[in-house]
Design a protein around this motif. Sequence first.
Motif, short mmCIF file in Angstrom:
data_model
loop_
_atom_site.label_atom_id
_atom_site.label_comp_id
_atom_site.label_asym_id
_atom_site.label_seq_id
_atom_site.Cartn_x
_atom_site.Cartn_y
_atom_site.Cartn_z
N UNK A 11 6.09 -25.78 33.24
CA UNK A 11 6.40 -27.15 32.58
C UNK A 11 7.52 -27.29 32.50
N UNK A 12 8.47 -26.58 32.15
CA UNK A 12 10.05 -26.73 31.91
C UNK A 12 10.79 -26.97 33.39
N UNK A 13 10.20 -26.15 34.45
CA UNK A 13 10.98 -26.14 35.49
C UNK A 13 10.46 -27.19 36.22
N UNK A 14 9.30 -27.63 36.32
CA UNK A 14 8.83 -28.69 36.87
C UNK A 14 9.30 -30.06 36.50
N UNK A 45 14.18 -40.29 32.61
CA UNK A 45 14.05 -40.12 31.27
C UNK A 45 12.90 -39.45 30.78
N UNK A 46 11.77 -40.04 31.34
CA UNK A 46 10.29 -39.46 30.90
C UNK A 46 10.33 -38.20 31.16
N UNK A 47 10.80 -37.60 32.62
CA UNK A 47 10.79 -36.07 32.86
C UNK A 47 11.57 -35.46 31.87
N UNK A 48 12.84 -36.05 31.43
CA UNK A 48 13.77 -35.15 30.57
C UNK A 48 12.90 -35.09 29.35
N UNK A 49 12.25 -36.19 28.85
CA UNK A 49 11.42 -36.12 27.44
C UNK A 49 10.33 -35.01 27.57
N UNK A 50 9.49 -34.87 28.59
CA UNK A 50 8.60 -33.70 28.68
C UNK A 50 9.24 -32.67 28.80
N UNK A 51 10.49 -32.49 29.25
CA UNK A 51 11.21 -31.25 29.53
C UNK A 51 11.60 -30.64 27.96
#
Length: 106
Positions: A11-14, A45-51
Amino acid sequence: METINFLFIFGIIASGVLYFVFKTRQFRTSHMFPIRKKMYASMAGAALGTLLIFFGINQLMLFDGILTYVITAIFILFGGYVAIFNFNATKHYKQFIAEERKLNEN
């Protein structure tokens, strides 16, 4: 335990890859489409939040201690805020994409 850790690392990498994909789309979008640029920025930004969320949960599973709990709580809460805010911004900007495309057809 290793399987769950592997899923969080995936999940972090994706999330990181999606962040770079959307940032690249934002920079490569023409200045003629400002709403589309904002939409790609909010998707990044949403992807960064999930990261941040995945990273916080992964650290919570790997280490114990009161300091770890405090720091991971900050990561998870801040990541949740960033992800939700940018997801709502993405939904807002998607409404205007067709209109922007129609205005710039000339």
